[in-house]
Enzyme design. Structure first.
Site, PDB file in Angstrom:
ATOM      1  CB  THR A 305      28.212 -17.327  66.738  1.00 50.56           C
ATOM      2  OG1 THR A 305      28.606 -16.481  65.637  1.00 50.56           O
ATOM      3  CG2 THR A 305      28.185 -18.771  66.309  1.00 50.56           C
ATOM      4  CG  ASP A 306      28.613 -12.161  70.861  1.00 50.79           C
ATOM      5  OD1 ASP A 306      28.697 -11.268  69.989  1.00 50.79           O
ATOM      6  OD2 ASP A 306      28.552 -11.903  72.074  1.00 50.79           O
ATOM      7  CD1 TRP A 307      30.552  -9.108  64.719  1.00 50.83           C
ATOM      8  CD2 TRP A 307      28.772 -10.262  65.424  1.00 50.83           C
ATOM      9  NE1 TRP A 307      29.485  -8.798  63.901  1.00 50.83           N
ATOM     10  CE2 TRP A 307      28.383  -9.490  64.308  1.00 50.83           C
ATOM     11  CE3 TRP A 307      27.815 -11.073  66.023  1.00 50.83           C
ATOM     12  CZ2 TRP A 307      27.094  -9.497  63.793  1.00 50.83           C
ATOM     13  CZ3 TRP A 307      26.527 -11.078  65.509  1.00 50.83           C
ATOM     14  CH2 TRP A 307      26.181 -10.307  64.412  1.00 50.83           C
ATOM     15  N   GLY A 309      32.267 -16.023  68.085  1.00 54.00           N
ATOM     16  CA  GLY A 309      31.978 -17.002  69.126  1.00 54.00           C
ATOM     17  C   GLY A 309      32.194 -18.438  68.669  1.00 54.00           C
TER      18      GLY A 309
END
Length: 809
Positions: A305-307, A309
């Protein structure tokens, strides 16, 4: 006698107790001693030895609360493993474990030989803390390379790979396992705040550039994370926005670049985006993360994931989003509880863990690589300088204003001539040791910069910065300071500048980055002060028969049509990295002949952009939650422009841009000849070739661009689409080079959602070779005898609502 026997008895009891204790300790230690080790046992054997808790923690990053696991117990030492590790740093891009300032780490399992791996921003250079523990005697600066849009403007995959090789060496030597880049979202709209990180409005250019830099970086034995997967084309409400887009537009525009990068380069990881896609967060979509990425494209790495997300760790696990970053204990607990309650099958975790371990196995951490913390930054800076000059685009050059000829004294106007912008803000920023300003670059080349301006601008900029409030916590600190208003020049001073100098150079600067999109006033459009500066300088210098050059030090497209006629030359320098001033001077002086071409269109006006009517979409403030930096606003954006993004729209709908896709001037001229195809009928593959000759007086490079026009009896299609490109070597005057392009079946095909397939229609096709999307030099025709289904796929990503998409007929 009895006492002796009793004493012996108690001694025996004590000895037996000691033996039992030792046996217990040995038994307690034996699983760790006998457990399979990553790199020695097979990955499946390691997974079989993992506990449920270990699996869950590996799949949730160790950046927010886990820290490293406690050491094993030491026999005889009280409470030796009782103290938990301290939590790690804040969410956005910080960890003090191993590499201070890196974005995060994964959870280590020492008993199985599984190390923590370090991941770090960013796409234009390693983003770590340059000073550690307040000790400035040793620094950890990194090279700021040119931004993605500039690299793409080179249209040179070999150059971009070379940058990647250099970049990857810094990644490795600073102890980082995976770089969180490149960013490769499409330039759907010029106001996108992170467009500078991304390559192009075209998926072929995007995919080929991303593949090249991935190959270069990963040649060092470190990994990359291509991002943000997918349809993440704005920063406004990026955590909550629901992107509504057709399956065809997804397949042809927004997924195609990722597909090329995966198939050509096999990045170690893919990072999912924050946004929802047709109602579901991207990290929670199995059709996106598993069916398309793995099953259709053959991706072999892991997905993160993005941070922060996504919302549901269980759905993310089921979708095949292997790693949740930066991670917190609650997410691991939710996964464990779901397995124990039969909501999540442990076999799902096993598959996700396997994806991760296969990559960890390749990492420097497993090899215990002894990184130096001392890459050759001086050497790397020269690569950055070289690449920067190769990607700059000469937009205008009336009366051969450039390169400088007979120029000794330069009047340098504009704030960014003295405070140049090397790159964007946010996770795309780089902590670099220096940035060479344009003033310094000119002086380094032996040119004299007007002394009064050289003193006035830095003093003015410093005074204005001192007036600015200190940045707030959170995203405001991440986004950088606001721009300093343009300094006004008194008319009397301007007249003196024109009299005392040989030429005027005006810089216009723009910056943007993570967390916000750009605005129209004083950003896409010039400010009143900037317009006045250009007008007044041009009038003063032209009155004395002297030239005026504008240098655009920008990360994204701006409006140029209203003021370009008043100046003699325009050099688009983009954001060129830490050697900015030297690289710009290389082009201005003629040391480097510009060969960059636009990978994104400059329109006449913002209203001409096909997505202008619905960017960045609708918001629902009555449903908002949280306060301040943590305020979350539900939002929605519908991609009504469909497949008509960038030049696909302007060419099809006959909208004249200011400077078209693929455009760029040179200090020399080129002739195109002998464009031909290997056959008149397509039977699986064709080869196109063209000879390019330097017909001018100085050495230079040219980019040949192959476009295709396809029959559109069944599906609506753009009139042209880029299907190949190649850059010549440095050609001396009179020298020629033949470029070749392969046209395969996929190049002919469009995505037909009715058939869920890539389909090439039967009929007549036209191949065109050009110096830009408008400047077509020669054409050749070929025929496809009957319709061809090139690839059959499963339905995926279908929108839940009807979309009124743009059509050409």
């Amino acid at each position: 006698m009895m006492m002796k026997n009793l004493t012996r008895y108690f001694k025996s009891i004590r000895l037996l107790a000691i033996l039992l204790l030792l046996q217990t300790v040995c038994r307690a230690q034996s699983p760790a001693q006998n457990a399979p080790q990553l790199g020695k046992a097979t990955v499946k054997q390691v997974i079989a030895a993992m506990t449920l808790e270990e699996k869950a923690k590996l799949l949730v990053g160790a950046g927010r609360g886990f820290g490293p696991p406690p050491p094993p117990p030491v026999p005889g030492k009280k409470d030796s493993a009782a103290k938990p590790a301290a939590p790690a740093g804040p969410m956005i891009g910080q960890t003090d474990q191993k590499v201070p300032g890196a974005a995060g780490v994964t959870y280590a399992i020492p008993r199985l030989g599984i190390p923590a791996i370090v991941v770090s921003d960013g796409p234009a250079g390693v983003r770590i803390s340059p000073i550690r523990k307040g000790d400035s005697s040793k620094t950890y600066y990194a090279t700021a390379f040119p931004v993605g849009t500039l690299l793409a403007s080179s249209w040179d995959v070999d150059l971009v790979k070379q940058v990647g090789v250099t970049f990857g060496n810094e990644v490795r030597e600073y102890g980082i396992d995976i770089l969180l880049g490149p960013g490769m979202n499409i330039h759907r709209n010029p106001l996108g705040g992170r467009n500078f990180e991304y390559y192009s409005e075209d998926p072929l250019v995007t995919g080929k550039m991303a593949a090249a830099i991935v190959q270069g970086i990963q040649s060092n034995g470190v990994g990359t994370s291509i991002k943000h997967y997918t349809a993440n084309n704005q920063e406004t409400h990026r955590n909550t926005v629901n992107t509504i887009v057709s399956e065809r537009a997804m397949r042809e525009i927004y997924l195609r670049g990722f597909e090329i990068a995966v198939k050509d380069a096999q990045p170690w990881t893919v990072m999912t985006s924050y946004n929802k896609l047709n109602g579901t967060y991207t990290s929670e979509r199995a059709d996106l993360v598993t069916n398309i990425l793995r099953n259709e494209w053959g991706f072999k790495g892991f997905v993160m994931t993005d941070w922060g997300g996504g919302r549901d760790p269980i759905a993310q696990m089921k979708a095949g989003n292997d790693l949740i970053m930066p991670g917190n204990p609650n997410q691991a607990k939710a996964i464990i509880d779901a397995v124990n309650s039969k909501q999540l099958d442990e076999s799902v975790l096993n598959a996700n863990v396997e994806h991760m371990l296969n990559i960890i196995l390749k990492s420097p951490a497993v090899a215990n690589y002894k990184y130096s913390d001392a890459p050759d930054l001086k050497k790397d800076a020269q690569v950055s300088r070289m690449a920067a000059a190769q990607g700059m685009v000469l937009l205008k050059n009336s009366g051969s204003a450039l390169p400088f000829s007979g120029i000794k004294k330069v009047a340098l106007f504009g704030n960014t001539g003295y405070d140049i912008i090397a790159g964007g803000t946010g996770s795309g920023n780089v902590n670099k040791a220096y940035t060479t300003s344009l003033a310094q670059g000119l002086q380094n080349a032996g040119l004299q910069v007007d002394d009064a301006l050289l003193k006035a601008y830095p003093a003015y900029i410093a005074a204005e910065r001192a007036k600015q409030p200190k940045p707030q916590r959170g995203m405001a600190m991440f986004m950088g300071p606001p721009p300093v208003p343009q300094m006004a020049i008194a008319d009397a001073d301007l007249q003196q500048d024109a009299a005392n100098n040989d030429i005027a150079v005006i810089t216009i600067g723009r910056n943007a980055g993570e967390g916000a999109d750009r605005k129209l006033p004083d950003d896409y459009y010039l400010s009143d002060a900037e317009k006045a500066l250009i007008k007044n300088v041009s009038e003063a210098f032209h009155a004395k028969g002297k030239k005026v050059v504008v240098v655009l030090n920008i990360g994204g497209v701006i409006e140029v049509a209203s003021w370009r006629d008043g100046v003699d030359a325009i050099l688009l320098a983009w954001q060129p990295g830490l050697e900015a001033g030297n690289a710009i001077t290389d082009v201005l002086s003629g040391a480097v002949n510009p060969s960059g071409k636009l990978a994104t269109t400059f329109t006449m006006d913002y209203k001409d952009v096909p997505s202008a009517k619905n960017f960045p979409g609708k918001e629902y403030p009555d449903q908002a939650t949280g306060e301040g930096f943590r305020r979350q606003m539900p939002a929605e954006v519908t991609y009504e422009d469909g497949i008509y993004v960038g030049y696909r729209y302007y060419s099809t709908f006959k909208v004249d841009p200011a400077y078209e896709f693929g455009y760029g001037l040179s200090y020399t001229t080129f002739n195109y000849s002998n464009f031909k195809l290997s056959a008149p009928v397509f039977k699986g593959k064709l080869t196109a070739s063209v000879t390019i000759t330097n017909s001018g007086k100085v050495a230079g490079k040219e980019v040949g661009q192959l476009y295709l026009s396809a029959p559109a009896a069944k599906l609506d299609k753009p009139v042209i689409e880029l299907k190949g490109f190649a850059k010549t070597r440095l050609l001396q005057p009179g020298e020629s080079q033949t470029l070749s392009f392969t046209i395969d079946a996929r190049a002919l095909a469009s995505y037909d959602t009715a058939q869920e397939a890539w389909v090439a229609e039967a009929g007549n096709y036209t191949a065109s070779i050009g110096a830009s999307s408008k400047d077509i030099k020669q054409t050749a025709a070929f025929k496809l005898a009957k319709e061809m289904v090139v690839e059959k796929d499963e339905q995926a990503l279908a929108p839940q609502v009807a979309i009124s998409e743009l059509k050409s007929k």
